[in-house]
Design a protein around this motif. Structure first.
Motif: not given
Length: 648
Positions: A333-351
């Protein structure tokens, strides 16, 4: 090649295998089971450390294969020998760039059977070097569920190297791997590579490798039509743009609720043990030895036993947290958590890829700073290393829980969960602010991550990971806390003015109180201008766990009778804390303690994290980060307290 290239045979320090043992390198892509296999083979003999001459962290340990012991090295995960980060560059240097006599004696390449074609690209590159090589084929059960069948015998014939099917999670196939590697080590070192490196440009070489891979897959792999797998069905929900983030928040809230609820009775039991039998036994032992001098009793009982004992009562809390996180990791599951939160990171312009070190930061900031090496861009590494201290590490968790159970006993789990939400929010907003000012031209990169198949967690692996993390926490905290306790006790024992003997100083006239009192007025706008609260923050600079031990020492020295009237040390300490924050805040203790927790979250990390930052991004950026964190922590604490007072 550079004359400063590292060598596998150059570093003997920290090796747990006998000097002269064969060196075996473990390489493979992330999430393919490489580190799981390495941990299974080396067990408790595994050690971590930076490779000499570099700041890249690797795993190293001894692997007993019958009568033979080999020195095993767990290299950073990589998809190929074409480096895109410092981690991958080290792997290439040690496998390709160093002279033959300085390379590993053999290589175990871990290949994922469920993604065989992709895994074989690294195999193809290693096969172009004169190595003894064994291919460890993992994820065979996952491949079968996807309708993929791999014939290991035919694959070995195509590759020209042994191929061993195994399952590192369940421990099957390990003896076959040991036998194959033993046979390879006993055979003469190959005079030439198993396959010739392709000629031409980089594109020509890549095309030739892919053609070789296609032939190997065609001869050894049979695929059948399958309906949509269980993993795909679950991912349709957990990776959904709306349901996914809500599920992630729900899972993390449940983790903190379980942690605080289950740990509470265990903490009470350990506290009663330390403040009762152990403290009394230490006092009686000192009297029996005839060394019951107030200085000695104060150091041993009020210092070490009270300080260290109070911190150790939080070991069950850390163990439960580590266990729950290990369950989530092993389940996939933790890999999925990274994907879910990654969307937010990229939305605000972070790598996007920067989220991986930040995830590590919620366990400990030190390895998280080191993990920024997975980022290929230097600006991204600096930005991420500056954000890591804002992730709320497990050391802060113990303080959150103590304060939450003291001031919000009915909602302790929710309060702790809220602190982690604030931590994520600070990372996002601070990252956006820095990106908009210092790194406007920096482009963001998408997160590339293998999503492992969901699987039932293995109790043995969960227990091993939990113990490794708990042991690391206790070892790191133990040494720092003992030093901190000694310093705090000494400052409390030394009079700041005449008229008192050493060790018989009223707490308000000690150097500890004097130094803390000098700084306390600065925190009046935040509602906790008390020397005991400020003194805890000072010791927290060394290690956040030391906040609790410093309070335990301070209040024990202030009035030992109130700390342990009935063997309930933490309860009495909670009473003292409530009185302290109530007085310092002018009757607004709840607001003051919230401000204190926010300051603790955002201010300067421990000295170990600062050392890691200096190593990774340099002194200038580390100092910049300290100033930024102090300003952010102070501003946030003052804002919350002052606005809260106005509203209430």
């Amino acid at each position: 090649m550079s004359s400063h290239a590292p060598s596998c045979h150059a570093a003997e320090t920290g090796r747990s295998a006998p000097v002269g043992s064969p060196i075996v390198a473990f390489v493979g892509a992330p999430n393919g089971g490489k580190s799981t296999l390495f941990n299974r083979l080396t067990g408790a003999r595994r050690v971590m450390g930076n490779w000499p001459g570099t700041s890249v962290e690797i795993g190293r340990g001894s692997w007993r294969m019958g009568d033979r012991t080999v020195d095993a090295i767990d290299f950073p995960g990589t998809y190929s020998l074409d480096p895109l980060s410092p981690d991958e560059e080290l792997t290439r240097n040690l496998l390709v760039e160093v002279p033959l006599e300085e390379r590993p004696d053999a290589i175990v390449v871990v290949a994922d059977a469920s993604h065989l074609a992709r895994s074989l690209y690294l195999v193809a590159q290693v096969a172009e070097q004169p190595y003894r090589m064994v291919v460890a084929l993992t994820m065979n059960d996952v491949a079968e569920r996807r309708g993929v069948s791999v014939d290991a015998v035919k694959l070995a014939e195509q590759l020209g190297h042994p191929v061993i099917e195994l399952d590192p999670r369940r421990g099957t196939g390990l003896e076959s791997l040991a036998d194959a590697l033993t046979a390879s080590l006993d055979a003469p070192a190959p005079a030439r590579p198993a396959r010739t490196a392709p000629e031409g440009s980089d594109f020509d070489r890549a095309d030739a490798r892919f053609a070789w891979i296609d032939d190997a897959v065609a001869s050894a792999v049979v695929e059948s039509e399958q309906d949509r797998t269980k993993t795909e069905r679950i991912d349709s929900l957990l990776l959904h743009p709306i349901i996914g983030p809500l599920a992630f928040l729900g899972v993390m809230w449940l983790v903190f609720q379980l942690t605080t609820a289950v740990a509470a009775p265990l903490q009470d039991g350990l506290d009663a043990l330390f403040t009762g039998p152990i403290a009394n036994g230490a006092t009686a032992g000192l009297e029996a030895l005839g060394v019951a001098h107030p200085l000695v009793v104060g150091l041993i009982v009020d210092g070490l036993v009270t300080g260290v004992g109070t911190v150790l009562t939080f070991a069950p809390l850390m163990a439960i947290m580590f266990c729950l996180l290990a369950l989530l990791e092993d389940s996939g599951y933790m890999a999925r958590a990274a994907v879910v939160t990654d969307r937010l990171m990229r939305t605000i312009g972070l790598p996007g890829k920067a989220f991986l070190p930040l995830i590590v930061g919620f366990g400990c900031n030190v390895p998280a700073v080191s993990a920024t090496r997975v980022l290929g861009d230097a600006k991204q590494r600096i930005l991420t290393a500056l954000l890591v201290p804002l992730t709320s590490c497990s050391a802060r968790l113990a303080v959150y829980v103590m304060l939450a159970q003291t001031f919000f006993p009915e909602n302790a789990g929710s309060v702790v969960f809220a602190m982690y939400l604030v931590s994520i929010l600070l990372v996002v907003l601070t990252g956006l602010a820095l990106r908009s000012t210092l790194w406007r031209a920096m482009g963001s990169s998408a997160l590339v991550l293998d999503l492992p198949t969901y699987q039932r967690p293995q109790p043995r692996l969960v227990a091993q990971v939990t113990w490794m993390r708990l042991r690391g926490f206790l070892q790191t905290a133990g040494g720092i806390i003992v030093v901190t306790v000694m310093i705090v006790w000494l400052l409390q024992a030394l009079p700041a003015s005449g008229g008192h003997a050493i060790g018989e100083v009223p707490p308000t006239e000690s150097w500890y109180a004097t130094i803390s009192s000098w700084l306390a007025p600065v925190f009046a706008p935040a509602g906790f201008a008390d020397w005991r609260a400020v003194g805890a923050l000072i010791t927290g600079f060394l290690a956040k766990e030391a906040v609790i031990s410093s309070w335990a020492q301070t209040y024990a020295v202030a009035d030992p009778s109130t700390l342990d009237p009935t063997g309930q040390g933490v309860s009495a300490l909670a009473d003292q804390l409530r009185m302290t924050f109530d007085t310092a805040s002018g009757g607004h203790p709840t607001l003051a303690v919230i401000a204190f927790m926010l300051f603790l979250l955002a201010y300067t990390p421990c000295v170990a994290t600062l050392a890691a930052q200096k190593r990774e991004i340099g002194l200038a950026w580390t100092v910049f980060g300290v100033v930024l964190q102090l300003a952010l922590a102070y501003g946030l604490a003052v804002l919350v307290f002052q606005v809260g007072v106005l509203i209430l």
